[in-house]
Design a protein around this motif. Structure first.
Motif, short mmCIF file in Angstrom:
data_model
loop_
_atom_site.label_atom_id
_atom_site.label_comp_id
_atom_site.label_asym_id
_atom_site.label_seq_id
_atom_site.Cartn_x
_atom_site.Cartn_y
_atom_site.Cartn_z
N LEU A 1 0.63 1.32 0.59
CA LEU A 1 1.06 -0.12 0.31
C LEU A 1 1.93 -0.21 1.37
N ALA A 2 2.41 0.28 2.55
CA ALA A 2 2.86 -0.78 3.92
C ALA A 2 1.20 -1.06 4.19
N ARG A 3 -0.16 -0.16 4.10
CA ARG A 3 -0.46 -0.58 4.74
C ARG A 3 -1.68 -1.81 4.04
N MET A 4 -1.59 -1.65 2.86
CA MET A 4 -2.03 -2.69 1.90
C MET A 4 -1.08 -4.06 3.06
N ALA A 5 0.28 -4.12 2.54
CA ALA A 5 1.14 -5.22 2.93
C ALA A 5 1.03 -5.19 3.85
N ALA A 6 0.09 -5.07 5.46
CA ALA A 6 0.27 -5.56 6.57
C ALA A 6 -0.89 -6.85 6.81
N THR A 7 -2.13 -6.23 5.88
CA THR A 7 -3.52 -6.90 5.28
C THR A 7 -2.64 -8.70 5.90
N LEU A 8 -1.52 -8.91 5.48
CA LEU A 8 -1.79 -10.51 5.03
C LEU A 8 -1.53 -11.09 6.20
N LEU A 9 -1.04 -10.82 7.51
CA LEU A 9 -0.57 -11.34 8.83
C LEU A 9 -1.96 -10.45 9.86
N GLU A 10 -2.85 -9.09 9.51
CA GLU A 10 -4.22 -9.15 9.89
C GLU A 10 -4.88 -9.92 10.64
N PRO A 11 -5.40 -10.99 11.59
CA PRO A 11 -6.46 -10.88 11.17
C PRO A 11 -8.03 -9.72 11.33
#
Length: 345
Positions: A187-197
């Motif tokens: 879930l943490a990895r999924m959430a971080a994609t919002l701001l990761e190019p």
């Protein structure tokens, strides 16, 4: 061991802080954190004090009550509402926090969002590093604060001297699955994609799709942005289609095939819809199953469209892209997409 005992400290450099904070908020969805808190909420009707507590998991299951208070202890609920996010180190009630300045998304933000509705111009959230809880929240419209919440007392997990060590940080994002088996890493990895190019190419096999053809006539697709991919989707007997697309489709106009591909690219947009997250037996921590929150219909997630659906997602650790996604309704698959090749450019 609780996630608050294993979470790495926030990075010192500010450019990695926003993604770290979103990862922390997403991880909280898999946790059951015992706490007792006193909250003061203020709006046009005045101020009121609420005593709340028990555990974060039971609070997520509860119905009724003040949604502004509930969202403070269920921070994953807010992630989908964000358009842009900046961050800085801070503190609240003597606890280390990451302070987020958020602009709500004009189309994706939930009109019922308690802190980040689409009409707001900004919101400020102080995310507790030990629990992921939001200890302070303020929503602004036209330069004036219209709603404010503050946790004045929190009895719960205390931050360690260095924050612990749940997942490592690589460029602001969780760098590898943990051994806790609770789904927090995924879930943490999924959430971080919002701001990761990300700029990638992919080939997706559509194993099942209840709505629409893969190779329909051309239609508008999300414009490439900081997250983009050139994706070829194919289904046996239904042709294939290659598009270069981003992750921000029109929630009212895009077909399910396009919207599902966009959510696979940036699964942060799915996290806010999930609850009751588990890790299947034998998983290495990259796969989670989940049910869907009730009354989380707008904007709809095409992978979590209503509360009767069960989901399974497998996350690529390097990119955060979903390499396998399944939505089931009882014994029937609504959709099942799997990536057969994925590479960064």
């Amino acid at each position: 061991m609780a996630a608050s005992d294993q979470l790495n400290s926030p990075p010192l450099d500010d450019w990695r802080l926003p993604a770290w904070a979103l990862a922390r908020m997403g991880a909280a969805l898999a946790e059951d954190t015992p706490f007792q808190a006193r909250v003061v909420c203020t709006d046009d009707e005045g101020a009121r004090t609420v005593e709340v507590g028990g555990s974060s998991a039971r609070l997520r299951e509860a119905e009724g009550g003040d949604p502004r208070v509930a969202a403070l202890f269920d921070p994953a609920l807010l992630i989908r509402d964000f358009a842009t996010v900046s961050a800085r180190h801070g503190s609240s009630i003597g606890r280390p926090c990451v302070v987020l300045d958020v602009v709500p998304h004009p189309a994706w933000a939930d009109p019922e969002s308690p802190w980040c509705p689409p009409g707001a111009t900004s919101a400020r959230l102080a995310v507790d590093t030990a629990t992921g809880f939001v200890l302070e929240a303020a929503t602004t419209r036209a330069g004036a604060t219209i709603s404010r919440g503050r946790v004045e007392h929190l009895a719960g997990p205390a931050p360690g001297p260095e924050g612990g060590g749940r997942f490592g940080i690589r460029e602001g994002c969780p760098s590898g699955p943990n051994e806790a088996g609770d789904g927090a890493w995924a879930l943490a990895r999924m959430a971080a994609t919002l701001l990761e190019p990300l700029d990638a190419t992919a080939r997706v096999t559509v194993h099942s799709e209840a709505l629409g053809r893969v190779a329909d006539d051309p239609e508008p697709v999300p414009a490439p942005g900081e997250r983009r991919w050139t994706v070829t989707a194919e289904r046996l007997g239904d042709g294939e289609r290659t598009v270069t697309m981003g992750d921000d489709p029109d929630p009212h106009e895009s077909r399910f095939v396009i919207a599902r591909l966009a959510e696979m690219l940036t699964p942060a947009r799915i996290v806010s819809h999930l609850r009751r997250v588990t890790v299947p037996p034998g998983s290495d921590g990259t796969t989670v199953t989940a049910t869907v929150r009730p009354m989380r219909a707008f904007p709809m997630s095409c992978w979590a469209p209503d509360e009767d659906v069960e989901c399974r997602f497998t996350v690529d650790p390097a990119t955060g892209v979903l390499i396998d996604a399944v939505a089931r309704l009882g014994d029937r698959e609504l959709a099942h997409y799997g990536i057969t090749s994925l590479s960064r450019r």
